[in-house]
Motif scaffolding. Structure first.
Motif, PDB file in Angstrom:
ATOM      1  N   GLY A 164       3.811   2.564  -9.039  1.00  0.00           N
ATOM      2  CA  GLY A 164       3.208   1.253  -8.879  1.00  0.00           C
ATOM      3  C   GLY A 164       3.773   0.530  -7.666  1.00  0.00           C
ATOM      4  O   GLY A 164       4.784   0.932  -7.095  1.00  0.00           O
ATOM      5  N   HIS A 165       3.092  -0.546  -7.293  1.00  0.00           N
ATOM      6  CA  HIS A 165       3.524  -1.362  -6.150  1.00  0.00           C
ATOM      7  C   HIS A 165       3.066  -2.797  -6.395  1.00  0.00           C
ATOM      8  O   HIS A 165       1.961  -3.011  -6.893  1.00  0.00           O
ATOM      9  N   PRO A 166       3.900  -3.776  -6.052  1.00  0.00           N
ATOM     10  CA  PRO A 166       3.505  -5.175  -6.267  1.00  0.00           C
ATOM     11  C   PRO A 166       2.226  -5.528  -5.512  1.00  0.00           C
ATOM     12  O   PRO A 166       2.023  -5.137  -4.368  1.00  0.00           O
ATOM     13  N   CYS A 167       1.412  -6.282  -6.176  1.00  0.00           N
ATOM     14  CA  CYS A 167       0.140  -6.730  -5.619  1.00  0.00           C
ATOM     15  C   CYS A 167       0.392  -7.926  -4.705  1.00  0.00           C
ATOM     16  O   CYS A 167       0.963  -8.922  -5.137  1.00  0.00           O
ATOM     17  N   GLY A 168      -0.039  -7.823  -3.455  1.00  0.00           N
ATOM     18  CA  GLY A 168       0.120  -8.929  -2.521  1.00  0.00           C
ATOM     19  C   GLY A 168      -0.960  -9.974  -2.698  1.00  0.00           C
ATOM     20  O   GLY A 168      -0.769 -11.146  -2.435  1.00  0.00           O
ATOM     21  N   ILE A 171      -4.361  10.739  -3.620  1.00  0.00           N
ATOM     22  CA  ILE A 171      -3.367  11.073  -4.638  1.00  0.00           C
ATOM     23  C   ILE A 171      -1.961  10.867  -4.079  1.00  0.00           C
ATOM     24  O   ILE A 171      -1.797  10.592  -2.893  1.00  0.00           O
ATOM     25  N   LYS A 172      -0.944  11.028  -4.917  1.00  0.00           N
ATOM     26  CA  LYS A 172       0.409  10.685  -4.468  1.00  0.00           C
ATOM     27  C   LYS A 172       0.920  11.550  -3.323  1.00  0.00           C
ATOM     28  O   LYS A 172       1.854  11.155  -2.647  1.00  0.00           O
ATOM     29  N   PHE A 173       0.311  12.682  -3.046  1.00  0.00           N
ATOM     30  CA  PHE A 173       0.732  13.522  -1.931  1.00  0.00           C
ATOM     31  C   PHE A 173      -0.119  13.304  -0.680  1.00  0.00           C
ATOM     32  O   PHE A 173      -0.021  14.061   0.276  1.00  0.00           O
ATOM     33  N   SER A 174      -0.944  12.270  -0.658  1.00  0.00           N
ATOM     34  CA  SER A 174      -1.867  12.017   0.460  1.00  0.00           C
ATOM     35  C   SER A 174      -1.273  11.175   1.580  1.00  0.00           C
ATOM     36  O   SER A 174      -1.876  11.054   2.638  1.00  0.00           O
ATOM     37  N   GLY A 175      -0.124  10.567   1.368  1.00  0.00           N
ATOM     38  CA  GLY A 175       0.432   9.634   2.345  1.00  0.00           C
ATOM     39  C   GLY A 175       0.563  10.198   3.744  1.00  0.00           C
ATOM     40  O   GLY A 175       0.124   9.591   4.718  1.00  0.00           O
ATOM     41  N   ARG A 176       1.166  11.367   3.868  1.00  0.00           N
ATOM     42  CA  ARG A 176       1.377  11.959   5.195  1.00  0.00           C
ATOM     43  C   ARG A 176       0.051  12.252   5.892  1.00  0.00           C
ATOM     44  O   ARG A 176      -0.108  11.994   7.085  1.00  0.00           O
ATOM     45  N   PRO A 228       0.267  -5.720   2.896  1.00  0.00           N
ATOM     46  CA  PRO A 228       0.027  -6.157   1.517  1.00  0.00           C
ATOM     47  C   PRO A 228      -0.943  -5.229   0.788  1.00  0.00           C
ATOM     48  O   PRO A 228      -1.768  -4.560   1.409  1.00  0.00           O
ATOM     49  N   PHE A 229      -0.804  -5.238  -0.529  1.00  0.00           N
ATOM     50  CA  PHE A 229      -1.611  -4.413  -1.430  1.00  0.00           C
ATOM     51  C   PHE A 229      -2.593  -5.331  -2.137  1.00  0.00           C
ATOM     52  O   PHE A 229      -2.206  -6.201  -2.909  1.00  0.00           O
ATOM     53  N   CYS A 238       1.987   1.218   1.678  1.00  0.00           N
ATOM     54  CA  CYS A 238       2.295  -0.213   1.815  1.00  0.00           C
ATOM     55  C   CYS A 238       3.735  -0.415   2.269  1.00  0.00           C
ATOM     56  O   CYS A 238       4.010  -1.263   3.126  1.00  0.00           O
ATOM     57  N   LYS A 239       4.654   0.367   1.722  1.00  0.00           N
ATOM     58  CA  LYS A 239       6.061   0.252   2.115  1.00  0.00           C
ATOM     59  C   LYS A 239       6.275   0.686   3.560  1.00  0.00           C
ATOM     60  O   LYS A 239       6.912  -0.018   4.341  1.00  0.00           O
TER      61      LYS A 239
END
Length: 127
Positions: free
Chosen positions: A114-118, A33-38, A75-76, A69-70
């Motif tokens: 969202g994030h651009p698809c590589g 989920i969006k809070f999983s990055g860390r 790439p995504f 990805c950032k």
């Protein structure tokens, strides 16, 4: 991380392993989920990633994709049929009614931007 096979690791991102990500070789599969990055970054430690692949565009799979990805400069990879949702962040709810309280919760607290698809691969949407 929990090693489940040679070069395959489960990354539990919520309590009781309800939502997971996986490291397969140097590819991150799904991003919770969006809070999983860390949590994912901490568990990856020194593992070097070359890509992030999304199994399908649901809030509990794509949440931290853009952030990871950032931050990691990778790439995504997304299936063709999930590309619009993954790139826009308007991911598919698991609920058929978008006004259902669970659908609202998923959109507000689980789905990430969202994030651009590589790279896109042929695939069909699941679930």
């Amino acid at each position: 991380m929990i090693q489940i096979a040679k070069d395959v690791f489960q990354i539990p991102v919520t309590p009781r392993q309800m939502i997971n990500a996986y490291l397969v070789g140097s590819t991150l599969i799904d991003a919770g989920i969006k809070f999983s990055g860390r949590t994912i970054l901490r568990q990856l430690g020194d593992h070097k990633l070359t890509a992030h692949a999304l199994t399908h565009a649901h809030p509990d799979h794509q949440g931290a994709s853009a952030e990871l990805c950032k931050k990691l400069g990778i790439p995504f990879w997304v299936g063709e049929k999930d590309k619009p949702e993954a790139e826009s962040g308007l991911v598919v709810s698991t609920m058929p009614n978008p006004k259902h309280p669970v659908a609202v919760l998923e959109k507000k607290f689980m789905a990430g931007p969202g994030h651009p698809c590589g790279s896109c691969f042929a695939g069909r949407r699941q679930g």
